[in-house]
Scaffold this motif. Structure first.
Motif, PDB file in Angstrom:
ATOM      1  N   UNK A  42      -9.852  14.161  -5.431  1.00 42.16           N
ATOM      2  CA  UNK A  42     -10.501  14.168  -4.126  1.00 42.16           C
ATOM      3  C   UNK A  42      -9.501  14.723  -3.121  1.00 42.16           C
ATOM      4  N   UNK A  43      -9.997  15.272  -2.034  1.00 40.05           N
ATOM      5  CA  UNK A  43      -9.098  15.826  -1.025  1.00 40.05           C
ATOM      6  C   UNK A  43      -8.166  14.741  -0.501  1.00 40.05           C
ATOM      7  N   UNK A  44      -6.891  14.913  -0.773  1.00 44.69           N
ATOM      8  CA  UNK A  44      -5.907  13.870  -0.472  1.00 44.69           C
ATOM      9  C   UNK A  44      -5.845  13.562   1.013  1.00 44.69           C
ATOM     10  N   UNK A  45      -5.977  14.571   1.836  1.00 45.68           N
ATOM     11  CA  UNK A  45      -5.854  14.364   3.277  1.00 45.68           C
ATOM     12  C   UNK A  45      -6.996  13.537   3.857  1.00 45.68           C
ATOM     13  N   UNK A  46      -8.021  13.288   3.071  1.00 46.57           N
ATOM     14  CA  UNK A  46      -9.131  12.435   3.500  1.00 46.57           C
ATOM     15  C   UNK A  46      -8.965  10.993   3.031  1.00 46.57           C
ATOM     16  N   UNK A  47      -7.854  10.702   2.399  1.00 49.70           N
ATOM     17  CA  UNK A  47      -7.599   9.369   1.868  1.00 49.70           C
ATOM     18  C   UNK A  47      -6.493   8.668   2.643  1.00 49.70           C
ATOM     19  N   UNK A  48      -6.752   7.442   3.042  1.00 46.90           N
ATOM     20  CA  UNK A  48      -5.681   6.572   3.501  1.00 46.90           C
ATOM     21  C   UNK A  48      -5.061   5.948   2.260  1.00 46.90           C
ATOM     22  N   UNK A  49      -3.761   5.696   2.316  1.00 51.50           N
ATOM     23  CA  UNK A  49      -3.062   5.232   1.132  1.00 51.50           C
ATOM     24  C   UNK A  49      -2.317   3.940   1.423  1.00 51.50           C
ATOM     25  N   UNK A  50      -2.211   3.125   0.386  1.00 50.19           N
ATOM     26  CA  UNK A  50      -1.496   1.864   0.551  1.00 50.19           C
ATOM     27  C   UNK A  50      -0.669   1.535  -0.678  1.00 50.19           C
ATOM     28  N   UNK A  51       0.299   0.683  -0.465  1.00 49.18           N
ATOM     29  CA  UNK A  51       1.081   0.121  -1.556  1.00 49.18           C
ATOM     30  C   UNK A  51       0.914  -1.403  -1.527  1.00 49.18           C
ATOM     31  N   UNK A  52       0.700  -1.963  -2.692  1.00 54.48           N
ATOM     32  CA  UNK A  52       0.621  -3.401  -2.878  1.00 54.48           C
ATOM     33  C   UNK A  52       1.577  -3.782  -4.001  1.00 54.48           C
ATOM     34  N   UNK A  53       1.857  -5.058  -4.127  1.00 51.16           N
ATOM     35  CA  UNK A  53       2.707  -5.514  -5.230  1.00 51.16           C
ATOM     36  C   UNK A  53       2.251  -6.867  -5.720  1.00 51.16           C
TER      37      UNK A  53
END
Length: 122
Positions: free
Chosen positions: A27-38
């Motif tokens: 998917x178009x990466x620039x349309x995705x918000x991204x997060x990190x979890x642990x």
């Protein structure tokens, strides 16, 4: 569908650094918000950091503020988590996640990577 692949985990001594990467596809990466979890052994998964689609908004858990930095390279379809001054309590499996909108809660994210282990020895 979005595929997320994390890399960069490993074993490091307390006080050391690691940089995690998460490559996205599908998917178009620039349309995705991204997060990190642990998720640490015996504990629930917790929010670490998030970055908006443009990178203009960034959020951190209090436990990592000043030590971790989230960033993204939309040209490379990759989000990073630079982790400095690592502590034994940072030991966990780290997951990358993607959503239409950035947030701090698991349910806000639609796609997840398989996780990468980070172990910090004392």
């Amino acid at each position: 569908q979005v595929q997320l692949v994390e890399s960069g985990g490993g074993l490091v001594q307390a006080g050391g650094s690691l940089r995690l990467s998460c490559a996205a596809s599908g998917r178009t990466f620039s349309r995705l918000a991204m997060g990190w979890f642990r998720q640490a052994p015996g504990k629930e998964r917790e929010f670490v950091a998030a970055i908006s689609r443009s990178g203009g908004s960034i959020y951190y858990a209090d436990s990592v503020k000043g030590r971790f930095t989230i960033s993204r390279d939309n040209a490379k379809n990759t989000v990073y988590l630079q982790m400095n001054s690592l502590k034994p309590e940072d030991t966990a499996v780290y997951y990358c996640a993607a959503s239409s909108y950035s947030g701090e809660r698991e349910w806000e994210y639609d796609y997840w990577g398989q996780g990468t282990q980070v172990t910090v020895s004392s």
